[in-house]
Design a protein around this motif. Structure first.
Motif, PDB file in Angstrom:
ATOM      1  N   LYS A  91      47.570  64.649  23.475  1.00 16.95           N
ATOM      2  CA  LYS A  91      47.695  65.921  22.761  1.00 16.95           C
ATOM      3  C   LYS A  91      49.149  66.327  22.571  1.00 16.95           C
ATOM      4  CE  LYS A  91      43.184  67.760  24.156  1.00 16.95           C
ATOM      5  NZ  LYS A  91      42.457  68.868  24.845  1.00 16.95           N
ATOM      6  N   ILE A  92      49.912  66.329  23.655  1.00 12.65           N
ATOM      7  CA  ILE A  92      51.301  66.766  23.519  1.00 12.65           C
ATOM      8  C   ILE A  92      52.281  65.601  23.488  1.00 12.65           C
ATOM      9  CG2 ILE A  92      50.731  68.910  24.698  1.00 12.65           C
ATOM     10  CD1 ILE A  92      52.221  67.928  27.115  1.00 12.65           C
ATOM     11  N   GLY A  93      51.816  64.411  23.796  1.00 14.36           N
ATOM     12  CA  GLY A  93      52.663  63.236  23.653  1.00 14.36           C
ATOM     13  C   GLY A  93      53.281  62.745  24.948  1.00 14.36           C
ATOM     14  N   ARG A  94      53.841  61.544  24.876  1.00 18.03           N
ATOM     15  CA  ARG A  94      54.407  60.897  26.050  1.00 18.03           C
ATOM     16  C   ARG A  94      55.773  61.487  26.426  1.00 18.03           C
ATOM     17  NH1 ARG A  94      49.821  59.201  23.647  1.00 18.03           N
ATOM     18  NH2 ARG A  94      49.449  56.944  23.701  1.00 18.03           N
ATOM     19  N   LYS A  95      56.637  61.644  25.424  1.00 15.94           N
ATOM     20  CA  LYS A  95      58.008  62.079  25.697  1.00 15.94           C
ATOM     21  C   LYS A  95      58.078  63.489  26.290  1.00 15.94           C
ATOM     22  CE  LYS A  95      62.597  61.924  23.619  1.00 15.94           C
ATOM     23  NZ  LYS A  95      63.392  61.416  22.481  1.00 15.94           N
ATOM     24  N   PRO A  96      57.355  64.490  25.742  1.00 20.61           N
ATOM     25  CA  PRO A  96      57.408  65.828  26.354  1.00 20.61           C
ATOM     26  C   PRO A  96      56.946  65.823  27.811  1.00 20.61           C
ATOM     27  CG  PRO A  96      56.480  65.963  24.149  1.00 20.61           C
ATOM     28  CD  PRO A  96      56.582  64.501  24.486  1.00 20.61           C
ATOM     29  N   MET A 143      59.278  67.084  31.011  1.00 19.73           N
ATOM     30  CA  MET A 143      58.829  68.123  31.937  1.00 19.73           C
ATOM     31  C   MET A 143      58.758  67.581  33.362  1.00 19.73           C
ATOM     32  SD  MET A 143      55.923  70.329  29.878  1.00 19.73           S
ATOM     33  CE  MET A 143      54.925  68.908  29.406  1.00 19.73           C
ATOM     34  N   GLY A 144      58.274  66.345  33.491  1.00 19.29           N
ATOM     35  CA  GLY A 144      58.167  65.748  34.812  1.00 19.29           C
ATOM     36  C   GLY A 144      59.522  65.552  35.470  1.00 19.29           C
ATOM     37  N   ALA A 194      62.253  67.255  35.014  1.00 21.29           N
ATOM     38  CA  ALA A 194      62.769  68.562  35.437  1.00 21.29           C
ATOM     39  C   ALA A 194      62.076  69.030  36.722  1.00 21.29           C
ATOM     40  CB  ALA A 194      62.572  69.586  34.319  1.00 21.29           C
ATOM     41  N   GLY A 195      60.754  68.909  36.769  1.00 26.91           N
ATOM     42  CA  GLY A 195      60.013  69.333  37.955  1.00 26.91           C
ATOM     43  C   GLY A 195      60.358  68.517  39.182  1.00 26.91           C
ATOM     44  N   MET A 196      60.521  67.197  38.998  1.00 28.39           N
ATOM     45  CA  MET A 196      60.874  66.334  40.136  1.00 28.39           C
ATOM     46  C   MET A 196      62.246  66.691  40.683  1.00 28.39           C
ATOM     47  SD  MET A 196      59.414  62.521  39.206  1.00 28.39           S
ATOM     48  CE  MET A 196      60.500  62.304  37.794  1.00 28.39           C
ATOM     49  N   ALA A 197      63.194  66.964  39.800  1.00 33.83           N
ATOM     50  CA  ALA A 197      64.543  67.306  40.245  1.00 33.83           C
ATOM     51  C   ALA A 197      64.528  68.569  41.108  1.00 33.83           C
ATOM     52  CB  ALA A 197      65.461  67.501  39.037  1.00 33.83           C
ATOM     53  N   VAL A 198      63.752  69.571  40.696  1.00 29.43           N
ATOM     54  CA  VAL A 198      63.659  70.821  41.461  1.00 29.43           C
ATOM     55  C   VAL A 198      63.020  70.563  42.829  1.00 29.43           C
ATOM     56  CG1 VAL A 198      62.580  73.096  41.559  1.00 29.43           C
ATOM     57  CG2 VAL A 198      63.595  72.293  39.422  1.00 29.43           C
ATOM     58  N   GLY A 199      61.902  69.826  42.850  1.00 26.53           N
ATOM     59  CA  GLY A 199      61.210  69.553  44.109  1.00 26.53           C
ATOM     60  C   GLY A 199      62.063  68.755  45.079  1.00 26.53           C
ATOM     61  N   GLY A 210      69.194  63.223  42.159  1.00 29.69           N
ATOM     62  CA  GLY A 210      70.165  62.808  41.138  1.00 29.69           C
ATOM     63  C   GLY A 210      69.555  61.860  40.127  1.00 29.69           C
ATOM     64  N   PHE A 211      68.708  60.931  40.598  1.00 32.60           N
ATOM     65  CA  PHE A 211      68.047  60.011  39.671  1.00 32.60           C
ATOM     66  C   PHE A 211      67.033  60.749  38.791  1.00 32.60           C
ATOM     67  CE2 PHE A 211      69.415  56.525  42.594  1.00 32.60           C
ATOM     68  CZ  PHE A 211      70.100  55.780  41.641  1.00 32.60           C
ATOM     69  N   ALA A 212      66.405  61.793  39.311  1.00 35.26           N
ATOM     70  CA  ALA A 212      65.479  62.582  38.501  1.00 35.26           C
ATOM     71  C   ALA A 212      66.225  63.236  37.334  1.00 35.26           C
ATOM     72  CB  ALA A 212      64.788  63.638  39.356  1.00 35.26           C
ATOM     73  N   VAL A 213      67.421  63.734  37.595  1.00 36.99           N
ATOM     74  CA  VAL A 213      68.237  64.331  36.530  1.00 36.99           C
ATOM     75  C   VAL A 213      68.621  63.267  35.496  1.00 36.99           C
ATOM     76  CG1 VAL A 213      70.434  65.441  36.001  1.00 36.99           C
ATOM     77  CG2 VAL A 213      69.121  66.183  38.003  1.00 36.99           C
ATOM     78  N   LEU A 214      69.032  62.093  35.972  1.00 39.69           N
ATOM     79  CA  LEU A 214      69.399  61.006  35.052  1.00 39.69           C
ATOM     80  C   LEU A 214      68.192  60.557  34.217  1.00 39.69           C
ATOM     81  CD1 LEU A 214      71.710  58.806  37.326  1.00 39.69           C
ATOM     82  CD2 LEU A 214      72.398  60.273  35.414  1.00 39.69           C
ATOM     83  N   SER A 215      66.991  60.577  34.812  1.00 39.59           N
ATOM     84  CA  SER A 215      65.801  60.169  34.071  1.00 39.59           C
ATOM     85  C   SER A 215      65.532  61.115  32.906  1.00 39.59           C
ATOM     86  CB  SER A 215      64.585  60.117  35.001  1.00 39.59           C
ATOM     87  OG  SER A 215      64.133  61.411  35.361  1.00 39.59           O
ATOM     88  N   PHE A 216      65.811  62.400  33.094  1.00 37.86           N
ATOM     89  CA  PHE A 216      65.659  63.382  32.007  1.00 37.86           C
ATOM     90  C   PHE A 216      66.579  63.028  30.844  1.00 37.86           C
ATOM     91  CE2 PHE A 216      66.684  67.170  29.654  1.00 37.86           C
ATOM     92  CZ  PHE A 216      65.485  67.894  29.584  1.00 37.86           C
ATOM     93  N   LEU A 217      67.839  62.751  31.142  1.00 36.97           N
ATOM     94  CA  LEU A 217      68.814  62.427  30.097  1.00 36.97           C
ATOM     95  C   LEU A 217      68.445  61.127  29.386  1.00 36.97           C
ATOM     96  CD1 LEU A 217      72.066  63.321  32.084  1.00 36.97           C
ATOM     97  CD2 LEU A 217      70.860  64.725  30.386  1.00 36.97           C
ATOM     98  N   PHE A 218      67.952  60.153  30.141  1.00 39.74           N
ATOM     99  CA  PHE A 218      67.564  58.873  29.548  1.00 39.74           C
ATOM    100  C   PHE A 218      66.408  59.042  28.568  1.00 39.74           C
ATOM    101  CE2 PHE A 218      64.502  55.327  29.910  1.00 39.74           C
ATOM    102  CZ  PHE A 218      65.232  54.349  29.239  1.00 39.74           C
ATOM    103  N   VAL A 219      65.377  59.755  28.966  1.00 43.35           N
ATOM    104  CA  VAL A 219      64.228  59.968  28.080  1.00 43.35           C
ATOM    105  C   VAL A 219      64.649  60.735  26.839  1.00 43.35           C
ATOM    106  CG1 VAL A 219      61.988  61.124  27.872  1.00 43.35           C
ATOM    107  CG2 VAL A 219      62.542  59.848  29.944  1.00 43.35           C
TER     108      VAL A 219
END
Length: 478
Positions: free
Chosen positions: A329-334, A338-339, A341-346, A452-461
């Motif tokens: 419905k909302i797609g793979r990339k969104p 979101m994931g 961002a949430g992982m980085a916070v947790g 830190g890797f969670a933040v990098l994963s956001f930028l990569f996607v």
């Protein structure tokens, strides 16, 4: 192969759903085999008097097997078929379960765990590739996500069986049925799903794409009718022609199909590899491999630690179901963004929480110091860990496997998926092996690195990942 292989553009045939569920059972064994070690870690450490480094290797050696299994799965499946490859994986699971259960030393335990890992690696490649090849575009994400649902269900089943076995014996190190220690029965329990998987795999129809690649058009046509639901000979002929257009039946598939100009890997292959690496470098499997030991280390009793681990795995199942409902419905990339961002916070919250830990010197010379969290911080740690699991479970857990099953062109799908999955298992091995010694230095440092890797994963996607929602497999390009 073509994924628009249905008689109606809006309806998914029941046969396809059933076949996808059966194929995803490999994911159940994937999850079970990966997490069954969780409840046995401390018992194995005491049984064989292991150092932190050797303990980490005993846990993570299965990941080297998984890397090997992933590497060979694609070429094997292209030569012998998806079904035969699944049957082989089931045999490896069963052999590993029995061998690990009767291990007489750490050396042969490592060997048996490695063999089981080969089965895990093969299953991690075969299920997403097979499901993608028989699924319609409009529901491919949901059907491919069944792989991750099966994985997290397998994790839950392993943790639950570990808990039941340990509680019945009075502890993982205590004697259980027939005089065998409880931790041995934890491994032996895997023989049941391994046999079930083998029986189901034998009943699966072969992938139409594989059959076309082998020029077995009669069987391919039969599969298109019986599995996919195409009703006319004209429709069958058209789909076979579409499949032939996107594969070169005269050229063998192999690693050479992944290479472009200057002998470099094609961009889509690099994207697949990095998706796999980031999925592991956020540290998700530290939660599932070491959670029981982790919670005990900060003051929770063994029974409570087992219960917390089981509860986390149930939560993972729930959020994976949510991901299945959302991915088409909302797609793979969104979902990935979101994931991340949430992982980085947790993860950042977990790092801050463990910075509050109080270390009490050992009561006896040579003993381990006692680590505990001040009042309230234990609850914060649980909330942060579960926030991380929620963010991962609704995004990077299922979506990476969906993308790996569908993002590669037909001519290289199985082989490219093997390379990407092998990279994932190598990354998993590095994270899992490094955690015990890293935790000895500082849990704050460990979870800070993962954040830190969670933040990098956001930028990569954001920069490199293309949306594949609703696209035909034939439209995927290198």
């Amino acid at each position: 192969m073509s994924d628009a292989l249905v008689s109606s553009p809006n309806k998914t045939p029941k046969k396809v759903i059933g076949v996808a569920i059966a194929a995803a059972i490999g994911g159940f064994l994937f999850g079970f085999d990966s997490s069954v070690i969780n409840g046995a870690v401390d018992a194995i450490e005491g049984e064989f008097a292991l150092s932190p480094v050797l303990l980490g290797f005993a846990v993570s050696c299965a990941l080297l097997g998984a890397m090997t299994g992933a590497w060979i799965a694609g070429p094997f499946a292209d030569r012998q078929g998806r079904v035969r490859a699944m049957v082989l994986a089931s045999i490896l699971f069963a052999v590993s379960a029995v061998g690990s259960g009767f291990a007489f030393g750490v050396t042969d335990l490592i060997i048996w765990r490695f063999i089981g890992g080969v089965g895990v690696g093969m299953a991690s490649v075969l299920a997403p590739a097979y499901i993608a090849e028989v699924s319609p575009a409009h529901s491919r994400g949901r059907l491919a996500s069944l792989q991750q649902l099966a994985i997290v269900t397998g994790i839950f089943a392993a943790l639950l069986s570990d808990t039941v076995i340990a509680n019945a014996a009075g502890g993982a190190s205590e004697a259980s049925w027939f005089g065998l220690e409880a931790w041995r029965w934890m491994f032996l329990a895997e023989t049941v799903p391994a046999v079930v998987y083998g029986i189901l795999a034998l009943r699966l129809p072969e992938s139409p794409r594989y059959l076309v690649a082998k020029s077995d058009y009669a069987k391919a046509g039969k599969a298109l009718v019986e599995v996919v639901g195409i009703q006319t000979q004209e429709g069958v002929d058209k789909k076979i022609a579409e499949i032939k257009e996107t594969i070169n039946v005269e050229t063998k598939q192999g690693l050479h199909t992944l290479v472009g100009g200057r002998r470099w890997l094609l961009p889509v292959v690099w994207v697949g590899i990095l998706l796999s690496v980031f999925q592991q470098f956020v540290g998700i499997n530290v939660i599932f491999y070491y959670s029981t030991t982790l919670w005990q280390s900060v003051g929770f009793a063994e029974d409570d630690s087992f219960t917390i681990s089981v509860g986390t795995s149930i939560l993972n199942i729930v959020v994976t179901i949510i991901a299945i409902l959302l991915v088409d419905k909302i797609g793979r990339k969104p979902l990935l963004l979101m994931g991340s961002a949430g992982m980085a916070v947790g993860l950042l919250a977990m790092a801050i929480t463990f910075a509050q830990a109080i270390v009490t010197p050992a009561a006896e010379p040579g003993g381990d110091p006692v680590v505990s969290l001040p009042d309230g911080w234990g609850v914060v740690a649980l909330i942060a860990a579960n926030l991380f699991v929620i963010a991962f479970g609704m995004s990077w857990g299922p979506v990476v496997w969906v993308l790996l099953g569908e993002m590669f062109p037909n001519r290289m799908r199985a082989v490219a998926l093997s390379v990407a999955a092998a990279a994932q298992w190598l990354a998993n091995f590095l994270i899992t092996t490094s955690f015990p010694p890293l935790a000895d230095v500082s849990l704050v440092l460990a979870y800070g690195i993962y954040a830190g890797f969670a933040v990098l994963s956001f930028l990569f996607v954001w920069r490199f990942v293309e949306e594949t929602k609703g696209r035909e497999l034939e439209s995927m390009h290198a």
